[in-house]
Design an enzyme around this catalytic site. Structure first.
Site, PDB file in Angstrom:
ATOM      1  CB  CYS A 158     -45.513  -7.661 -13.475  1.00 57.47           C
ATOM      2  SG  CYS A 158     -44.457  -8.694 -12.446  1.00 57.47           S
ATOM      3  CB  CYS A 167     -42.433  -5.316 -12.653  1.00 56.87           C
ATOM      4  SG  CYS A 167     -42.207  -6.730 -13.749  1.00 56.87           S
TER       5      CYS A 167
END
Ligand code: SF4
Length: 465
Positions: A385, A388
């Site tokens: 991600c 992230c």
């Protein structure tokens, strides 16, 4: 390397260390220093974030040498006007789609002054420095010295500094991180398990540090460089992956002045302007990176075939422009390290001794406890991600700050088989989700905003601990 961990007896986890030629020809055939003072557009609107309302430095009488600040990593907050300037960068990108690289460069430098810097790789992106010189404005240049560059590239850096009378602001990897990687996996681990991990240590993290001192950066990305990952690069965008000085996604603007220029036109420009070039180009190198991961290409081969040639072309980004990677490339089982044989490698994130890696039983037990020995801060994440990845630096820094405070900092990988559980039991909406488990309550408190800079996260923890 993951070590078994148990803090609270009931909590299990692990500790991790861890354009056409004619077009360009006509463009540079008409180069001239743009008029001063440059009038900034004040009517551009709809910003996602506050952007710099910084006065251009010495706009009337540019003195290039005075604009160079010794280290992008150590920039102090610049003078910012009271006005909060708003900008719609998607709209601006459309407006500038047919602008020349020189016009785009001038716009970028005028808008961000000392808060913007050119990212220089030591290859044909030297064209960016030449365009910056042609604007007549002060400009800054930084480069990532990975420690694995070709000797010719180091010599080229010196040549460029002398040619333009500038000091390049070099960024270096963290010595402890390089040491840990090389001691545990050797000097050429990227041939075995993909380039992502090494690039993260030697390039991405130093880049992140540099960008945290800026509000905008300028890259040499071009649409024709990598059909798989760069075909939609706009001339300007809110950086989709990295944070700037003000913190949080949306706090950094990325300018790509040569996005629409063909490689051959860049070379016509360099020749026409008599710009020095890296000697490796005369040896068949087109795209130039680190020595072990770059090789010459044959006539007709795409330039990216000379980079990480042992991996699949779909994922040939080192992480510096990871916002270019599409989800269908990133998904599957890994974070983009796709090998020629179709296998993928997951390179984890948030790898530091200060962040506890929780297993499923670990976080289940954490949920059950209503009388914890210490409060816990847990990020629910997926290593592929980009949001992230973008908050990795902040979260690692936060963990360092909290290491002696009695607040445990942890991560729980919540994609794949764990996603349903995390949605049902852990309030997972999207990645990343950050939860605070107070000392005396079973119910975790969800971090409510998308401001994932260290100060905002710290304020959240301090309000609840
Ligand atoms: Fe490491 Fe190769 Fe990436 Fe350079 S390009 S940082 S040597 S993996």
């Amino acid at each position: 390397m993951a070590l078994a961990f148990s803090s609270s007896p009931a909590i299990h986890g692990s500790l991790s260390s861890s354009h056409e030629q004619s077009k360009v020809g006509s463009q540079f055939g008409s180069f001239q220093h743009l008029d001063r003072p440059h009038i900034l557009s004040s009517s551009l609107n709809v910003s996602r974030r506050r952007s710099a309302a910084v006065k251009p430095l010495n706009a009337a009488e540019p003195k290039r040498n005075n604009s160079i600040v010794p280290s992008a990593a150590t920039i102090v907050a610049p003078e910012v006007g009271d006005k909060v300037e708003e900008e719609d960068y998607e709209k601006l990108a459309k407006e500038l789609e047919n602008a020349s690289p020189l016009e785009i460069m001038d716009k970028a430098l005028a808008k961000f002054g000392n808060d913007i810097a050119i990212a220089f790789s030591g290859a044909e992106d030297v064209a960016l420095i030449e365009y910056a010189r042609l604007t007549g404005r002060p400009f800054r240049v930084f480069s990532l010295d990975t420690g694995r560059l070709n000797p010719e590239t180091y010599k080229f850096f010196d040549t460029v500094e002398r040619h333009y009378g500038i000091h390049i602001e070099y960024m270096f990897p963290d010595a402890v991180e390089v040491q840990a990687l090389v001691r545990s996996k050797g000097l050429f681990s990227f041939y075995e398990d993909g380039h992502q991990e090494c690039c993260r240590v030697r390039k991405v993290r130093p880049l992140r540090r540099a960008l945290k001192g800026l509000r905008a950066w300028i890259t040499g990305q071009r649409k024709d460089q990598s059909p798989g990952t760069r075909s939609e690069v706009p001339v300007v965008q809110v950086d989709p992956a990295f944070e700037g000085l003000d913190g949080g996604l949306g706090s950094l603007v990325k300018w790509n002045p040569v996005a629409n220029v063909d490689g051959k036109d860049i070379w016509n420009f360099l020749r026409a302007m008599n710009v020095p070039v890296n000697l490796l180009h005369s040896q068949g190198y087109v795209s130039i990176g680190c020595e072990p991961c770059t090789r010459p290409v044959l006539p007709g081969q795409h330039e990216r075939e000379g980079r990480w040639w042992w991996e699949d072309a779909r994922a040939k980004e080192c992480g510096l422009h990871k916002g270019n990677l599409k989800q269908d490339t990133l998904n599957g089982n890994g974070n983009g390290a796709v090998h020629a044989n179709g296998s993928t490698t997951v390179a984890d994130i948030f790898d530091t001794k200060n962040i506890v890696s929780l297993s499923r039983p670990g976080i289940e037990n954490l949920l059950k406890l209503d009388d914890r020995r210490e409060p816990w801060l847990v990020v629910l994440y997926a290593p592929w991600c980009q949001f992230c990845q973008a908050m990795e630096g902040s979260y690692v820094e936060l963990a360092e700050k909290l290491a002696v405070s009695g607040v445990k900092v942890a991560k729980f990988r919540a994609d794949g088989d764990q996603k349903t559980f995390a949605q049902k039991e852990l309030q997972l909406g999207s990645f990343p989700t950050i939860l605070f488990f107070p000392k005396n309550s079973t119910r975790p408190i969800k971090y409510p905003t998308e401001n994932r800079d260290v100060d905002s996260l710290m304020a959240f923890v301090n309000a609840l601990r």
